[in-house]
Write a protein that holds these residues in place. Structure first.
Motif, PDB file in Angstrom:
ATOM      1  N   MET A 102       5.970 -55.852 -30.414  1.00  0.00           N
ATOM      2  CA  MET A 102       6.906 -56.160 -31.500  1.00  0.00           C
ATOM      3  C   MET A 102       8.045 -55.144 -31.526  1.00  0.00           C
ATOM      4  O   MET A 102       9.202 -55.518 -31.704  1.00  0.00           O
ATOM      5  CB  MET A 102       6.164 -56.212 -32.835  1.00  0.00           C
ATOM      6  N   ARG A 103       7.705 -53.867 -31.321  1.00  0.00           N
ATOM      7  CA  ARG A 103       8.747 -52.827 -31.292  1.00  0.00           C
ATOM      8  C   ARG A 103       9.720 -53.062 -30.146  1.00  0.00           C
ATOM      9  O   ARG A 103      10.921 -52.875 -30.297  1.00  0.00           O
ATOM     10  CB  ARG A 103       8.113 -51.444 -31.174  1.00  0.00           C
ATOM     11  N   SER A 104       9.189 -53.460 -28.975  1.00  0.00           N
ATOM     12  CA  SER A 104      10.078 -53.678 -27.830  1.00  0.00           C
ATOM     13  C   SER A 104      11.028 -54.838 -28.100  1.00  0.00           C
ATOM     14  O   SER A 104      12.169 -54.824 -27.662  1.00  0.00           O
ATOM     15  CB  SER A 104       9.283 -53.910 -26.549  1.00  0.00           C
ATOM     16  N   LEU A 105      10.575 -55.840 -28.841  1.00  0.00           N
ATOM     17  CA  LEU A 105      11.462 -56.954 -29.193  1.00  0.00           C
ATOM     18  C   LEU A 105      12.548 -56.513 -30.163  1.00  0.00           C
ATOM     19  O   LEU A 105      13.691 -56.950 -30.062  1.00  0.00           O
ATOM     20  CB  LEU A 105      10.661 -58.108 -29.796  1.00  0.00           C
ATOM     21  N   VAL A 106      12.186 -55.628 -31.093  1.00  0.00           N
ATOM     22  CA  VAL A 106      13.171 -55.118 -32.050  1.00  0.00           C
ATOM     23  C   VAL A 106      14.254 -54.329 -31.325  1.00  0.00           C
ATOM     24  O   VAL A 106      15.432 -54.423 -31.643  1.00  0.00           O
ATOM     25  CB  VAL A 106      12.479 -54.232 -33.120  1.00  0.00           C
ATOM     26  N   ASP A 107      13.849 -53.568 -30.303  1.00  0.00           N
ATOM     27  CA  ASP A 107      14.792 -52.717 -29.560  1.00  0.00           C
ATOM     28  C   ASP A 107      15.542 -53.454 -28.460  1.00  0.00           C
ATOM     29  O   ASP A 107      16.463 -52.912 -27.875  1.00  0.00           O
ATOM     30  CB  ASP A 107      14.049 -51.528 -28.941  1.00  0.00           C
ATOM     31  N   MET A 108      15.163 -54.709 -28.182  1.00  0.00           N
ATOM     32  CA  MET A 108      15.775 -55.465 -27.094  1.00  0.00           C
ATOM     33  C   MET A 108      17.232 -55.817 -27.426  1.00  0.00           C
ATOM     34  O   MET A 108      17.536 -56.204 -28.549  1.00  0.00           O
ATOM     35  CB  MET A 108      14.984 -56.766 -26.879  1.00  0.00           C
ATOM     36  N   PRO A 109      18.144 -55.669 -26.463  1.00  0.00           N
ATOM     37  CA  PRO A 109      19.534 -56.072 -26.705  1.00  0.00           C
ATOM     38  C   PRO A 109      19.610 -57.550 -27.101  1.00  0.00           C
ATOM     39  O   PRO A 109      18.813 -58.364 -26.638  1.00  0.00           O
ATOM     40  CB  PRO A 109      20.220 -55.841 -25.354  1.00  0.00           C
ATOM     41  N   ARG A 147      12.800 -50.625 -37.938  1.00  0.00           N
ATOM     42  CA  ARG A 147      12.657 -49.943 -36.646  1.00  0.00           C
ATOM     43  C   ARG A 147      11.617 -48.827 -36.700  1.00  0.00           C
ATOM     44  O   ARG A 147      11.793 -47.763 -36.127  1.00  0.00           O
ATOM     45  CB  ARG A 147      13.994 -49.422 -36.162  1.00  0.00           C
ATOM     46  N   GLY A 148      10.543 -49.058 -37.450  1.00  0.00           N
ATOM     47  CA  GLY A 148       9.450 -48.101 -37.538  1.00  0.00           C
ATOM     48  C   GLY A 148       9.678 -46.966 -38.516  1.00  0.00           C
ATOM     49  O   GLY A 148       8.841 -46.084 -38.645  1.00  0.00           O
ATOM     50  N   ASN A 149      10.797 -46.992 -39.246  1.00  0.00           N
ATOM     51  CA  ASN A 149      11.146 -45.904 -40.155  1.00  0.00           C
ATOM     52  C   ASN A 149      10.635 -46.239 -41.561  1.00  0.00           C
ATOM     53  O   ASN A 149      11.201 -47.083 -42.260  1.00  0.00           O
ATOM     54  CB  ASN A 149      12.660 -45.701 -40.148  1.00  0.00           C
TER      55      ASN A 149
END
Length: 138
Positions: free
Chosen positions: A119-126, A25-27
């Motif tokens: 890609m980030r939005s897909l990771v954060d998607m429910p 998650r970008g960390n």
């Protein structure tokens, strides 16, 4: 003939950046712990200061439960035609294409930023949305 002992640093930096986004998650610190590599090494990879070889990629792929072959294709070490059909649990061909675009030095920084944002939005998607529950199959 291309040198097969090390991986292109720009391609590797792009892949590491994408993996940090998709698996941690970008960390960067979390990613460092997951792959058992120091944060300093990751920073050097992202700045293209340290090289990496196929053994490093294999170890990282195993730590992330991903296909080493897919990662080697993503950084251009292997070509798609040199591998067998995508292995179970491997990357979708569209993801490989995006990763290749990120690694391509001809891709503009704005396009790279857009790809990373998507890609980030897909990771954060429910999960229910990510599974395509409300979207028609394409």
């Amino acid at each position: 003939m291309a040198d097969r002992t090390s991986i292109d640093r720009a391609a590797w930096a792009a892949l590491v950046s994408a993996l940090i986004d998709s698996t941690a998650r970008g960390n960067q610190a979390e990613f460092s712990r997951k792959i058992n590599v120091s944060s300093r090494t990751i920073t050097r990879w992202l700045k293209q200061e340290n090289s990496v070889n196929s053994d490093n990629i294999r170890d990282i792929a195993r730590a992330l439960n991903q296909s080493p072959v897919d990662l080697l294709v993503a950084v251009g070490y292997l070509r798609n035609d040199e591998t067998e059909a995508t292995q179970a649990g491997g990357y979708d061909p569209d993801i490989l294409a995006l990763m290749s675009k990120l690694a391509d030095p001809k891709t503009s920084p704005s396009v790279k930023r857009w790809i990373r944002q998507q890609m980030r939005s897909l990771v954060d998607m429910p999960q229910d949305e990510a599974a395509g529950g409300s979207e028609a199959a394409g």
